[in-house]
Design a protein around this motif. Structure first.
Motif, short mmCIF file in Angstrom:
data_model
loop_
_atom_site.label_atom_id
_atom_site.label_comp_id
_atom_site.label_asym_id
_atom_site.label_seq_id
_atom_site.Cartn_x
_atom_site.Cartn_y
_atom_site.Cartn_z
N UNK A 64 30.97 50.99 30.08
CA UNK A 64 30.91 49.95 29.06
C UNK A 64 32.32 49.36 28.84
N UNK A 65 33.30 50.25 28.94
CA UNK A 65 34.69 49.83 28.73
C UNK A 65 35.23 49.03 29.91
N UNK A 66 34.88 49.48 31.13
CA UNK A 66 35.45 48.81 32.32
C UNK A 66 34.51 47.73 32.88
N UNK A 67 33.48 47.44 32.16
CA UNK A 67 32.50 46.41 32.53
C UNK A 67 33.16 45.11 33.01
N UNK A 68 34.18 44.58 32.29
CA UNK A 68 34.78 43.32 32.73
C UNK A 68 35.49 43.45 34.09
N UNK A 69 35.87 44.67 34.46
CA UNK A 69 36.54 44.85 35.75
C UNK A 69 35.53 44.69 36.89
N UNK A 70 34.33 45.23 36.67
CA UNK A 70 33.27 45.04 37.67
C UNK A 70 32.92 43.56 37.76
N UNK A 71 32.93 42.91 36.63
CA UNK A 71 32.63 41.47 36.61
C UNK A 71 33.72 40.69 37.37
N UNK A 72 34.96 41.10 37.20
CA UNK A 72 36.06 40.46 37.94
C UNK A 72 35.84 40.67 39.44
N UNK A 73 35.44 41.88 39.81
CA UNK A 73 35.20 42.16 41.23
C UNK A 73 34.09 41.25 41.77
N UNK A 74 33.01 41.11 41.00
CA UNK A 74 31.89 40.24 41.43
C UNK A 74 32.40 38.86 41.80
N UNK A 75 33.23 38.33 40.93
CA UNK A 75 33.65 36.93 41.06
C UNK A 75 34.69 36.78 42.17
#
Ligand code: TYM
Length: 337
Positions: A126-137
């Motif tokens: 939940x905390x590192x969620x935006x990092x996975x999102x950065x990877x997606x993009x």
């Protein structure tokens, strides 16, 4: 095709896909297909930051693909795939975790909201969620990321991570990552709850009256809009939310996003009209917008093999693009490849 700019976006299959998801994101994606190379994914890995029922997650992932296509995403034009089918997302996310600071992640409002809501499961994902999102993009070298307002903070952190990585490893130019921009629709970037119009319409809201699911019966949709919370002033005017107009503003926004007119124009068109009549008009516009989508969705429900084949070929194509970026990253890091 090659010269076109790239778009990347996605939705989590974590609940009933709402009118907010449609007006804030998916409707916008459809209109971008001609001008851009579009890549749209079903974000199942993000969904597990909150506990999911496995059977339901599987079903919802395929339902989401049906929704994309039914809304007008053409699999011949856009690349569609399931996030967990492409290993590079998790691989790049790990790398980027090492280039993201705890401080910046703890400022994310979505993390704050979700950790309050799921106080019994504040997991590291939940905390590192935006990092996975950065990877997606970043894997797809996206130029533009069409999202609703609530995701703009995640696009900002994606930009920061990309710039940080580029500045460490690509001093001589030739950046590894393209730095993407967020892109919001003119109206509908933040559709509010019908029950509490100062809160965002959310697919995980416990109160089903708060949101319109794209798969609600039309009669149910009409009733939800008719019972939407408004105010006692009785004036259809587009004025600041804190003047008590949040409910009416939200209905004006929905009408604007569906029809392509501005909120102000709609307010002047319905000035003098009672809330009951206005709600009826909004409900009709929403139902007419969603009727053909529902028909295509029902039709697609008969074609499970076709959908599974789309996921398979989509994953292969996505994997090819994503692996290229991942390889560049690994090389920069000094991994033996
Ligand atoms: P998600 O699944 O919460 O929402 C999907 C998209 O719908 C938009 N949205 C709304 N827009 C207007 N009004 C609302 N009430 C509303 N609710 C949701 C969201 O802004 C989003 O564009 N983290 C993302 C999924 C994701 C993603 C990505 C998106 C994962 N990786 C990479 C873009 C790029 C999310 O949870 O969206």
């Amino acid at each position: 095709m090659e010269d076109k700019k790239t778009i990347f976006s996605g939705v989590q299959p974590s609940g009933n896909i709402t009118l907010g998801n449609y007006l804030g994101a998916i409707k916008n994606w459809v209109s971008l297909q001609e001008e851009y190379n579009c890549i749209y994914a079903m974000m199942d890995m993000h969904a597990i930051t909150v506990r999911q029922n496995p059977q339901e997650l599987r079903r919802r992932t395929l339902d989401l693909l049906k929704i994309y296509i039914a809304c007008g995403i053409d699999p011949e034009k856009s690349l569609l795939f399931v996030q967990s089918h492409v290993g590079a997302h998790a691989q790049l996310a790990w790398v980027l975790n090492c280039y993201t600071y705890m401080g910046e992640l703890s400022r994310m409002t979505q993390f704050k909201d979700k950790s309050t809501k799921h106080a019994d499961n504040i997991n590291a994902g939940l905390f590192t969620y935006p990092v996975l999102m950065a990877a997606d993009i970043l894997l797809y070298q996206a130029d533009l990321v069409p999202v609703g307002k609530d995701q703009m903070q995640h696009i900002e952190i994606t930009r920061d991570i990309a710039e940080r990585f580029n500045s460490i490893y690509c001093k001589e130019g030739n950046p590894v990552f393209k730095v993407p921009k967020g892109f919001m629709p003119k109206s509908g970037a933040k559709v509010m709850s019908l029950a509490e119009p100062t809160k965002k319409m959310s697919k995980s809201d416990e109160n089903p009256k708060a949101y319109i699911s794209l798969l609600d019966d039309f009669g149910v949709m009409v009733n939800k809009i008719k019972s939407a919370v408004t105010d006692s002033e009785g004036k259809i005017e587009y004025r600041p939310d804190d003047e008590g107009k949040a409910g009416i503003n939200n209905l004006l926004t929905i009408m604007a996003a569906v029809t392509g007119n501005t909120e102000e124009k709609i307010a002047s068109e319905y000035a003098g009209c009672g809330y009951g009549d206005f709600k009826k008009a909004v409900a009709e516009a929403v139902v007419e917008e969603l009727r053909p989508i529902r028909a295509r969705y029902d039709e697609l429900s008969k074609s499970k093999d076709y959908l599974e084949e789309l996921c398979r070929t989509g994953a292969e194509r996505a994997d090819y693009i994503a692996s290229k970026t991942l390889k560049k990253v690994y090389k920069k890091l000094g991994f033996l490849i």
